[in-house]
Design a protein around this motif. Structure first.
Motif, PDB file in Angstrom:
ATOM      1  N   ARG A   1     -52.353  25.404   4.636  1.00  0.00           N
ATOM      2  CA  ARG A   1     -52.957  26.476   4.164  1.00  0.00           C
ATOM      3  C   ARG A   1     -52.704  27.729   5.219  1.00  0.00           C
ATOM      4  N   ARG A   2     -52.946  27.429   6.314  1.00  0.00           N
ATOM      5  CA  ARG A   2     -53.220  28.683   7.237  1.00  0.00           C
ATOM      6  C   ARG A   2     -51.760  29.047   7.609  1.00  0.00           C
ATOM      7  N   VAL A   3     -50.887  27.736   7.812  1.00  0.00           N
ATOM      8  CA  VAL A   3     -49.612  28.491   8.180  1.00  0.00           C
ATOM      9  C   VAL A   3     -48.920  29.053   7.024  1.00  0.00           C
ATOM     10  N   GLN A   4     -49.207  28.447   5.814  1.00  0.00           N
ATOM     11  CA  GLN A   4     -48.402  29.147   4.555  1.00  0.00           C
ATOM     12  C   GLN A   4     -48.978  30.633   4.268  1.00  0.00           C
ATOM     13  N   ARG A   5     -50.030  30.962   4.721  1.00  0.00           N
ATOM     14  CA  ARG A   5     -50.641  32.220   4.989  1.00  0.00           C
ATOM     15  C   ARG A   5     -49.800  33.093   5.945  1.00  0.00           C
ATOM     16  N   ALA A   6     -49.538  32.555   6.874  1.00  0.00           N
ATOM     17  CA  ALA A   6     -48.745  33.294   7.870  1.00  0.00           C
ATOM     18  C   ALA A   6     -47.281  33.565   7.490  1.00  0.00           C
ATOM     19  N   LEU A   7     -46.778  32.755   6.736  1.00  0.00           N
ATOM     20  CA  LEU A   7     -45.362  32.842   6.371  1.00  0.00           C
ATOM     21  C   LEU A   7     -45.385  33.949   5.190  1.00  0.00           C
ATOM     22  N   LEU A   8     -46.507  33.940   4.341  1.00  0.00           N
ATOM     23  CA  LEU A   8     -46.551  34.893   3.180  1.00  0.00           C
ATOM     24  C   LEU A   8     -46.654  36.141   3.884  1.00  0.00           C
ATOM     25  N   ALA A   9     -47.671  36.455   5.029  1.00  0.00           N
ATOM     26  CA  ALA A   9     -48.012  37.813   5.418  1.00  0.00           C
ATOM     27  C   ALA A   9     -46.718  38.336   6.202  1.00  0.00           C
ATOM     28  N   ALA A  10     -45.812  37.175   6.803  1.00  0.00           N
ATOM     29  CA  ALA A  10     -44.616  37.783   7.226  1.00  0.00           C
ATOM     30  C   ALA A  10     -43.505  38.506   6.314  1.00  0.00           C
ATOM     31  N   SER A  11     -43.766  38.323   4.967  1.00  0.00           N
ATOM     32  CA  SER A  11     -42.807  38.974   3.875  1.00  0.00           C
ATOM     33  C   SER A  11     -43.415  39.919   3.146  1.00  0.00           C
ATOM     34  N   ARG A  12     -45.032  40.193   3.449  1.00  0.00           N
ATOM     35  CA  ARG A  12     -45.606  41.052   2.682  1.00  0.00           C
ATOM     36  C   ARG A  12     -45.210  42.565   2.792  1.00  0.00           C
ATOM     37  N   GLN A  13     -44.808  42.951   3.628  1.00  0.00           N
ATOM     38  CA  GLN A  13     -44.297  44.478   3.896  1.00  0.00           C
ATOM     39  C   GLN A  13     -43.117  44.663   2.895  1.00  0.00           C
ATOM     40  N   ALA A  14     -42.014  43.694   3.266  1.00  0.00           N
ATOM     41  CA  ALA A  14     -40.731  43.469   2.570  1.00  0.00           C
ATOM     42  C   ALA A  14     -41.329  43.627   0.845  1.00  0.00           C
ATOM     43  N   TRP A  15     -42.141  42.781   0.468  1.00  0.00           N
ATOM     44  CA  TRP A  15     -42.347  42.814  -0.900  1.00  0.00           C
ATOM     45  C   TRP A  15     -43.084  43.954  -1.252  1.00  0.00           C
ATOM     46  N   ASP A  16     -44.048  44.608  -0.667  1.00  0.00           N
ATOM     47  CA  ASP A  16     -44.780  45.858  -1.095  1.00  0.00           C
ATOM     48  C   ASP A  16     -43.452  46.849  -1.277  1.00  0.00           C
ATOM     49  N   ILE A  17     -42.499  46.828  -0.326  1.00  0.00           N
ATOM     50  CA  ILE A  17     -41.520  47.933  -0.563  1.00  0.00           C
ATOM     51  C   ILE A  17     -40.641  47.552  -1.515  1.00  0.00           C
ATOM     52  N   SER A  18     -40.039  46.589  -1.734  1.00  0.00           N
ATOM     53  CA  SER A  18     -39.014  46.338  -2.974  1.00  0.00           C
ATOM     54  C   SER A  18     -39.810  46.087  -4.274  1.00  0.00           C
ATOM     55  N   ALA A  19     -40.854  45.433  -4.334  1.00  0.00           N
ATOM     56  CA  ALA A  19     -41.579  45.364  -5.774  1.00  0.00           C
ATOM     57  C   ALA A  19     -42.081  46.821  -6.020  1.00  0.00           C
ATOM     58  N   GLY A  20     -42.743  47.335  -5.175  1.00  0.00           N
ATOM     59  CA  GLY A  20     -43.337  48.605  -5.372  1.00  0.00           C
ATOM     60  C   GLY A  20     -42.335  49.899  -6.030  1.00  0.00           C
ATOM     61  N   ALA A  21     -41.061  49.852  -5.340  1.00  0.00           N
ATOM     62  CA  ALA A  21     -40.011  50.560  -5.694  1.00  0.00           C
ATOM     63  C   ALA A  21     -39.662  49.996  -7.364  1.00  0.00           C
ATOM     64  N   ASP A  22     -39.497  48.817  -7.387  1.00  0.00           N
ATOM     65  CA  ASP A  22     -38.722  48.351  -8.693  1.00  0.00           C
ATOM     66  C   ASP A  22     -39.715  48.282  -9.805  1.00  0.00           C
ATOM     67  N   LYS A  23     -41.061  48.615  -9.521  1.00  0.00           N
ATOM     68  CA  LYS A  23     -41.982  48.589 -10.762  1.00  0.00           C
ATOM     69  C   LYS A  23     -41.546  50.005 -11.561  1.00  0.00           C
ATOM     70  N   LYS A  24     -41.138  50.993 -10.606  1.00  0.00           N
ATOM     71  CA  LYS A  24     -40.804  52.287 -11.196  1.00  0.00           C
ATOM     72  C   LYS A  24     -39.528  52.407 -11.882  1.00  0.00           C
ATOM     73  N   MET A  25     -38.627  51.546 -11.808  1.00  0.00           N
ATOM     74  CA  MET A  25     -37.332  51.463 -12.439  1.00  0.00           C
ATOM     75  C   MET A  25     -37.383  51.199 -13.972  1.00  0.00           C
ATOM     76  N   PRO A  26     -36.562  51.947 -14.572  1.00  0.00           N
ATOM     77  CA  PRO A  26     -36.697  51.898 -16.174  1.00  0.00           C
ATOM     78  C   PRO A  26     -36.149  50.453 -16.596  1.00  0.00           C
ATOM     79  N   GLY A  27     -36.785  49.978 -17.450  1.00  0.00           N
ATOM     80  CA  GLY A  27     -36.545  48.490 -18.076  1.00  0.00           C
ATOM     81  C   GLY A  27     -36.939  47.317 -17.326  1.00  0.00           C
ATOM     82  N   ALA A  28     -37.933  47.620 -16.165  1.00  0.00           N
ATOM     83  CA  ALA A  28     -38.436  46.405 -15.239  1.00  0.00           C
ATOM     84  C   ALA A  28     -39.376  45.664 -16.238  1.00  0.00           C
ATOM     85  N   THR A  29     -39.157  44.294 -15.843  1.00  0.00           N
ATOM     86  CA  THR A  29     -39.976  43.386 -16.817  1.00  0.00           C
ATOM     87  C   THR A  29     -40.668  42.508 -15.645  1.00  0.00           C
TER      88      THR A  29
END
Length: 461
Positions: free
Chosen positions: A360-388
């Motif tokens: 679990r500790r190592v999996q958390r480290a892997l998730l943390a490595a992807s968090r900023q990219a997720w915040d950027i892409s998911a945050g931008a895509d939430k605003k796109m028309p028709g997002a589901t």
């Protein structure tokens, strides 16, 4: 599980922590000649995005050099174009052209096949790493408390079709966005991960061209053409996008993007006509005069998907990385960088002398490595028309951050201070906090929106 970039780099991260590392890959890799060329850079079926743009962001470049010392120099020597942002790119966003001031970050825009070939050569040179090609992973072994290996089956007409077990102390899923691991975990009695999904329905289509007009330069090409690429960035009110990027062989890869119901076509005439929908004709004019060199390839699987293996109740001995853990809308160009950054996080978590590397500790480290990219892409895509999807809800904190980020984006094209900070964040080279540094915050909150070129700036400032 998986021998693409995420799997290769995860294997490299495990060297020194395991007696033996086995990579199971469904494809058979193209063979290389004695000089290391041959077909080693050819596209392969297991990478459906191979014929589309792949950029390597600066955060991923640093991670690759940490995992494979000297790799970026090797990639550059192999001819992968290094594009300075914003100096080398003619870019249009939110009805404004970007000033082409000095570059503050660089991206590599060579083909995915070239980069993966060089990584594969380095990783497979490790004595403890073994590759099993042409073999499907078809299941997991173990139970709800611990995964103990994988079930594999050889592919091909002449192959023996029975399953066999590969026992393992640790199984790493790097099988990509099409991973079947959630289903396989359920089959051994374990809980499948919760999935967070945001899908704009974005699709894109790509074609290789040769610039016959001298409009765009290449490494070693016409020095008078100092623009290396073109980029029209979509937004919630203007959903059409386009990018033209240089490849290592002197050609350019052109890609159009659009949303659900208005996808870019793969028919030749319709593809060219699609360029007329862009808010400025600069890409259409270039494509009209350039020489097409390839068929048109389409791609539509672009949802953001994050699998929460870090939550309690998951079995020991199983980790997910790369697209099998967190898949991003490819329009943001984050996938290869996050694969490298995740592998670096895996290496560091296993080697941390202060903490026992539990699953679990190592999996958390892997998730943390992807968090900023997720915040950027998911945050931008939430605003796109028709997002589901189940993660499209906008929280109150999102509204506050959105107000500030809109002011940031208004100033990026013309303000070098704000632009430098913004590029450092989207290149995954600095944390999101860089956007709130004092000088940046002053410009965002109190500074004016500075003037930008009225027409495409075909030369640098």
């Amino acid at each position: 599980m998986g021998g693409s970039l995420a799997g290769l780099l995860a294997a490299r991260a495990l060297v020194g922590h395991a007696e033996r590392v086995t990579i199971v890959e469904r494809d058979r890799f193209p063979k290389e000649d004695a000089d290391g060329d041959g077909e080693g850079g050819a596209p392969r079926p297991g990478v459906p995005q191979n014929r589309h743009p792949h950029v390597l962001l600066e955060g991923g470049q640093h991670a690759l050099d940490a995992l494979l010392p000297g790799f970026m120099a090797e990639l550059t020597a192999a001819g992968a174009p290094r594009v300075g942002m914003p100096a080398d790119m003619v870019q249009f966003q939110n009805d404004r052209w970007f000033r082409r001031v000095s570059a503050t970050t660089h991206i590599h825009t060579g083909s995915r096949a070239q980069l993966e070939r060089l990584v594969r050569r380095r990783v497979l040179a490790e004595p403890s790493v073994t590759l099993i090609e042409g073999t499907d992973t078809v299941g997991l072994t173990g139970d709800a408390t611990r995964v103990r290996g994988v079930l594999v089956r050889e592919r091909g007409d002449g192959a023996r079709r029975e399953q066999r077990e590969l026992a393992a102390d640790l199984v790493v899923d790097a099988s990509g966005r099409g991973t079947k691991a959630p289903r396989w975990l359920a089959a051994v009695g374990a809980e499948a991960p919760h999935e967070e999904i945001i899908d704009t329905g974005l699709a894109y289509a790509s074609r290789v061209y040769r610039d016959t007009t001298g409009t765009l330069g290449t490494l070693g090409g016409d020095p008078s053409a100092d623009a290396l690429g073109l980029h029209v960035v979509p937004n919630p009110t203007q959903p059409y996008g386009a990018v033209v990027l240089p490849l290592e062989d002197g050609t350019h890869l052109a890609t159009f993007s659009g949303l659900r119901g208005d996808e870019p076509p793969t028919d030749e005439k319709e593809f060219e006509a699609y360029a007329e929908r862009l808010p400025h004709p600069v890409v259409h004019r270039w494509m009209r005069d350039a020489e097409p060199l390839s068929p048109i390839s389409g791609f539509r699987l672009t949802a953001n998907v994050r699998r929460r293996y870090d939550l309690p109740g998951r079995p020991a001995g199983f980790l997910a990385t790369g697209d099998a853990l967190c898949t991003f809308n490819p329009i943001y160009g984050q996938g290869m960088a996050v694969a490298a950054m995740s592998a670096l996080a895996l290496r560091d978590a296993l080697g941390d002398p202060r903490r026992t590397p539990t699953t679990r500790r190592v999996q958390r480290a892997l998730l943390a490595a992807s968090r900023q990219a997720w915040d950027i892409s998911a945050g931008a895509d939430k605003k796109m028309p028709g997002a589901t999807g189940n993660a499209v809800a906008v929280r109150p904190a999102d509204r506050v951050a959105g107000w500030y980020l809109r002011r940031v984006q208004e100033r990026v094209p013309g303000d070098p201070v704000v632009g430098r900070a913004f590029r450092s964040v989207v290149s995954l080279n600095e944390p999101l906090g860089a956007l709130f540094a004092p000088a940046v915050a002053r410009a965002v909150l109190f500074g004016p929106v500075k003037e930008t070129p009225a027409e495409p700036p075909m030369t640098r400032e």
